[in-house]
Design a protein around this motif. Structure first.
Motif, PDB file in Angstrom:
ATOM      1  N   GLN A  62       0.849  -1.197   0.000  1.00 30.72           N
ATOM      2  CA  GLN A  62       0.000   0.000   0.000  1.00 30.72           C
ATOM      3  C   GLN A  62       0.874   1.232   0.000  1.00 30.72           C
ATOM      4  N   VAL A  63       0.625   2.112  -0.970  1.00 34.05           N
ATOM      5  CA  VAL A  63       1.410   3.338  -1.052  1.00 34.05           C
ATOM      6  C   VAL A  63       1.021   4.255   0.075  1.00 34.05           C
ATOM      7  N   GLN A  64       2.024   4.865   0.677  1.00 33.03           N
ATOM      8  CA  GLN A  64       1.731   5.731   1.805  1.00 33.03           C
ATOM      9  C   GLN A  64       2.566   6.990   1.733  1.00 33.03           C
ATOM     10  N   LEU A  65       1.902   8.118   1.660  1.00 32.87           N
ATOM     11  CA  LEU A  65       2.546   9.410   1.788  1.00 32.87           C
ATOM     12  C   LEU A  65       2.148   9.963   3.152  1.00 32.87           C
ATOM     13  N   VAL A  66       3.111  10.440   3.876  1.00 30.00           N
ATOM     14  CA  VAL A  66       2.843  10.916   5.230  1.00 30.00           C
ATOM     15  C   VAL A  66       3.283  12.361   5.365  1.00 30.00           C
ATOM     16  N   GLU A  67       2.317  13.227   5.627  1.00 29.12           N
ATOM     17  CA  GLU A  67       2.619  14.638   5.844  1.00 29.12           C
ATOM     18  C   GLU A  67       2.828  14.885   7.339  1.00 29.12           C
ATOM     19  N   SER A  68       3.653  15.879   7.630  1.00 28.27           N
ATOM     20  CA  SER A  68       3.867  16.291   9.018  1.00 28.27           C
ATOM     21  C   SER A  68       4.271  17.755   9.030  1.00 28.27           C
ATOM     22  N   GLY A  69       4.241  18.344  10.222  1.00 25.31           N
ATOM     23  CA  GLY A  69       4.702  19.715  10.379  1.00 25.31           C
ATOM     24  C   GLY A  69       3.597  20.743  10.513  1.00 25.31           C
ATOM     25  N   GLY A  70       2.360  20.319  10.376  1.00 23.18           N
ATOM     26  CA  GLY A  70       1.275  21.272  10.540  1.00 23.18           C
ATOM     27  C   GLY A  70       1.119  21.697  11.987  1.00 23.18           C
ATOM     28  N   GLY A  71       0.259  22.691  12.200  1.00 19.93           N
ATOM     29  CA  GLY A  71       0.029  23.153  13.556  1.00 19.93           C
ATOM     30  C   GLY A  71      -0.663  24.492  13.566  1.00 19.93           C
ATOM     31  N   LEU A  72      -0.681  25.101  14.734  1.00 21.34           N
ATOM     32  CA  LEU A  72      -1.298  26.415  14.933  1.00 21.34           C
ATOM     33  C   LEU A  72      -0.204  27.468  14.998  1.00 21.34           C
ATOM     34  N   VAL A  73      -0.366  28.516  14.225  1.00 19.44           N
ATOM     35  CA  VAL A  73       0.627  29.585  14.185  1.00 19.44           C
ATOM     36  C   VAL A  73      -0.090  30.917  14.030  1.00 19.44           C
ATOM     37  N   GLN A  74       0.510  31.965  14.546  1.00 18.03           N
ATOM     38  CA  GLN A  74      -0.055  33.290  14.391  1.00 18.03           C
ATOM     39  C   GLN A  74       0.237  33.845  12.999  1.00 18.03           C
ATOM     40  N   ALA A  75      -0.610  34.743  12.563  1.00 18.45           N
ATOM     41  CA  ALA A  75      -0.385  35.396  11.281  1.00 18.45           C
ATOM     42  C   ALA A  75       1.006  36.029  11.263  1.00 18.45           C
ATOM     43  N   GLY A  76       1.681  35.865  10.143  1.00 13.72           N
ATOM     44  CA  GLY A  76       3.042  36.348  10.018  1.00 13.72           C
ATOM     45  C   GLY A  76       4.100  35.323  10.368  1.00 13.72           C
ATOM     46  N   GLY A  77       3.668  34.218  10.933  1.00 15.44           N
ATOM     47  CA  GLY A  77       4.590  33.170  11.338  1.00 15.44           C
ATOM     48  C   GLY A  77       4.967  32.242  10.202  1.00 15.44           C
ATOM     49  N   SER A  78       5.728  31.203  10.560  1.00 11.30           N
ATOM     50  CA  SER A  78       6.239  30.259   9.566  1.00 11.30           C
ATOM     51  C   SER A  78       6.008  28.824  10.027  1.00 11.30           C
ATOM     52  N   LEU A  79       5.905  27.948   9.055  1.00 13.59           N
ATOM     53  CA  LEU A  79       5.853  26.522   9.295  1.00 13.59           C
ATOM     54  C   LEU A  79       6.565  25.828   8.146  1.00 13.59           C
TER      55      LEU A  79
END
Length: 124
Positions: free
Chosen positions: A1-18
């Motif tokens: 089974q092919v699996q792509l896994v995303e990570s790194g999301g979250g809550l950030v204030q406007a102007g911030g970075s992820l």
């Protein structure tokens, strides 16, 4: 089974970075472009960015050009989406996808495999 896994999301204030990451088995990314899409609540999924297999070509949605950068590390089988100057309208679930061929595409129909997504929330 092919699996792509995303990570790194979250809550950030406007102007911030992820920085989002998308990892997949070598066979999934090998010789294929990779794209990032996002879907906000109540809206259709939209194209964000894409990169070619060798990383020499990239494309961006007008709404993120100059703020987001897509890159890939083929040795690590990982694609990244660096996001700066985030805005509340960038909020949504971000998906990575492996393209049908070596180039990326702005169309979701150009992708064969999709991840489950990672939530990005930008507060005002």
């Amino acid at each position: 089974q092919v699996q792509l896994v995303e990570s790194g999301g979250g809550l950030v204030q406007a102007g911030g970075s992820l920085r989002l990451s998308c990892a997949a088995p070598r066979r999934t990314f090998s010789n294929n472009g990779v794209g990032w899409f996002r879907q906000a609540p109540g809206k259709e999924r939209e194209f964000v960015a894409a990169i070619s297999w060798r990383g020499g070509e990239s494309m961006y949605a007008d709404s993120v050009r100059g703020r987001f950068t897509i890159s890939r590390d083929n040795a690590a089988n990982t694609v990244y989406l660096q996001m700066h100057s985030l805005k509340p309208e960038d909020t949504g679930v971000y998906y990575c996808a492996a393209a049908l061929g070596p180039s990326g595409s702005r169309l979701s129909s150009g992708y064969r495999y999709w991840g489950q997504g990672t939530q990005v929330t930008v507060s005002a």
